[in-house]
Design a protein around this motif. Structure first.
Motif, PDB file in Angstrom:
ATOM      1  N   MET A 178       0.833  -1.189   0.000  1.00 22.36           N
ATOM      2  CA  MET A 178       0.000   0.000   0.000  1.00 22.36           C
ATOM      3  C   MET A 178       0.877   1.251   0.000  1.00 22.36           C
ATOM      4  N   ILE A 179       0.401   2.248  -0.664  1.00 25.06           N
ATOM      5  CA  ILE A 179       1.058   3.550  -0.700  1.00 25.06           C
ATOM      6  C   ILE A 179       0.239   4.487   0.190  1.00 25.06           C
ATOM      7  N   ARG A 180       0.904   5.140   1.138  1.00 27.18           N
ATOM      8  CA  ARG A 180       0.224   6.057   2.051  1.00 27.18           C
ATOM      9  C   ARG A 180       0.364   7.478   1.525  1.00 27.18           C
ATOM     10  N   LEU A 181      -0.770   8.199   1.414  1.00 23.54           N
ATOM     11  CA  LEU A 181      -0.770   9.585   0.957  1.00 23.54           C
ATOM     12  C   LEU A 181      -1.440  10.466   2.000  1.00 23.54           C
ATOM     13  N   ALA A 182      -0.914  11.665   2.158  1.00 22.33           N
ATOM     14  CA  ALA A 182      -1.524  12.656   3.047  1.00 22.33           C
ATOM     15  C   ALA A 182      -1.536  13.997   2.333  1.00 22.33           C
ATOM     16  N   THR A 183      -2.630  14.717   2.485  1.00 26.52           N
ATOM     17  CA  THR A 183      -2.751  16.045   1.892  1.00 26.52           C
ATOM     18  C   THR A 183      -3.402  16.997   2.878  1.00 26.52           C
ATOM     19  N   ARG A 184      -3.185  18.280   2.618  1.00 28.29           N
ATOM     20  CA  ARG A 184      -3.831  19.334   3.396  1.00 28.29           C
ATOM     21  C   ARG A 184      -4.718  20.127   2.451  1.00 28.29           C
ATOM     22  N   MET A 185      -5.951  20.382   2.890  1.00 31.22           N
ATOM     23  CA  MET A 185      -6.905  21.184   2.125  1.00 31.22           C
ATOM     24  C   MET A 185      -7.468  22.237   3.075  1.00 31.22           C
ATOM     25  N   PHE A 186      -8.432  23.020   2.603  1.00 41.04           N
ATOM     26  CA  PHE A 186      -8.999  24.080   3.424  1.00 41.04           C
ATOM     27  C   PHE A 186     -10.499  24.172   3.210  1.00 41.04           C
ATOM     28  N   VAL A 187     -11.246  24.213   4.323  1.00 42.72           N
ATOM     29  CA  VAL A 187     -12.695  24.397   4.280  1.00 42.72           C
ATOM     30  C   VAL A 187     -13.020  25.704   5.007  1.00 42.72           C
ATOM     31  N   TYR A 188     -13.972  26.454   4.454  1.00 41.43           N
ATOM     32  CA  TYR A 188     -14.379  27.725   5.065  1.00 41.43           C
ATOM     33  C   TYR A 188     -15.127  27.470   6.372  1.00 41.43           C
ATOM     34  N   LYS A 189     -14.818  28.291   7.374  1.00 40.82           N
ATOM     35  CA  LYS A 189     -15.343  28.091   8.732  1.00 40.82           C
ATOM     36  C   LYS A 189     -16.865  27.954   8.772  1.00 40.82           C
ATOM     37  N   GLU A 190     -17.557  28.760   7.996  1.00 36.61           N
ATOM     38  CA  GLU A 190     -19.026  28.719   8.032  1.00 36.61           C
ATOM     39  C   GLU A 190     -19.586  27.415   7.446  1.00 36.61           C
ATOM     40  N   PHE A 191     -18.725  26.585   6.871  1.00 34.44           N
ATOM     41  CA  PHE A 191     -19.188  25.347   6.245  1.00 34.44           C
ATOM     42  C   PHE A 191     -18.642  24.091   6.915  1.00 34.44           C
ATOM     43  N   TYR A 192     -18.076  24.200   8.092  1.00 35.28           N
ATOM     44  CA  TYR A 192     -17.549  23.017   8.781  1.00 35.28           C
ATOM     45  C   TYR A 192     -18.594  21.915   8.894  1.00 35.28           C
ATOM     46  N   GLU A 193     -19.762  22.263   9.392  1.00 36.74           N
ATOM     47  CA  GLU A 193     -20.819  21.261   9.605  1.00 36.74           C
ATOM     48  C   GLU A 193     -21.339  20.704   8.283  1.00 36.74           C
ATOM     49  N   GLU A 194     -21.503  21.574   7.299  1.00 30.86           N
ATOM     50  CA  GLU A 194     -21.991  21.121   5.992  1.00 30.86           C
ATOM     51  C   GLU A 194     -20.977  20.186   5.326  1.00 30.86           C
ATOM     52  N   TYR A 195     -19.695  20.500   5.474  1.00 29.40           N
ATOM     53  CA  TYR A 195     -18.648  19.644   4.921  1.00 29.40           C
ATOM     54  C   TYR A 195     -18.747  18.241   5.525  1.00 29.40           C
ATOM     55  N   LYS A 196     -18.884  18.177   6.845  1.00 30.18           N
ATOM     56  CA  LYS A 196     -19.015  16.882   7.517  1.00 30.18           C
ATOM     57  C   LYS A 196     -20.283  16.161   7.074  1.00 30.18           C
ATOM     58  N   LYS A 197     -21.390  16.889   7.010  1.00 23.77           N
ATOM     59  CA  LYS A 197     -22.673  16.307   6.610  1.00 23.77           C
ATOM     60  C   LYS A 197     -22.587  15.675   5.222  1.00 23.77           C
ATOM     61  N   ARG A 198     -21.976  16.393   4.293  1.00 24.13           N
ATOM     62  CA  ARG A 198     -21.882  15.868   2.928  1.00 24.13           C
ATOM     63  C   ARG A 198     -21.023  14.606   2.874  1.00 24.13           C
ATOM     64  N   HIS A 199     -20.005  14.537   3.700  1.00 26.23           N
ATOM     65  CA  HIS A 199     -19.190  13.321   3.725  1.00 26.23           C
ATOM     66  C   HIS A 199     -19.895  12.188   4.475  1.00 26.23           C
TER      67      HIS A 199
END
Length: 104
Positions: free
Chosen positions: A1-22
């Motif tokens: 297995m190849i392990r990958l890690a990345t950093r992205m950015f979500v806007y503060k007002e959408f924290y809950e919506e981001y989680k909900k969609r996932h």
């Protein structure tokens, strides 16, 4: 297995919506991730600054890269684009992280 890690950015007002969609990840998107070799995929949020840390284990880098050419992936990117920093093609702005330590 190849392990990958990345950093992205979500806007503060959408924290809950981001989680909900996932939490409600489309079945077709889930199957596409798996069929492109994704295992143990996790995303973590730093609520202090909006940074997301994503970790995934993949089978093959070419197989994984091909996911961006699928219609469902592009549809997911479009769906998520209002919530986060994205590139012109709606893909998330993602910074690859360099591995420095691993304990099996």
């Amino acid at each position: 297995m190849i392990r990958l890690a990345t950093r992205m950015f979500v806007y503060k007002e959408f924290y809950e919506e981001y989680k909900k969609r996932h939490d409600e990840l489309w079945d077709e998107m889930q199957q596409t991730l798996k069929s492109h070799g994704a295992h143990n995929y996790s995303i973590f949020l730093d609520e202090q600054n909006g940074y997301l840390f994503a970790y995934v284990e993949i089978e093959d880098t070419e197989k994984w890269a091909a996911i961006s050419d699928t219609a469902i992936c592009r549809k997911w990117w479009e769906y998520m684009a209002p919530l986060m920093k994205t590139n012109e093609d709606n893909s998330p702005v993602a910074v690859s992280l360099k591995p420095v330590f691993y304990l099996a």
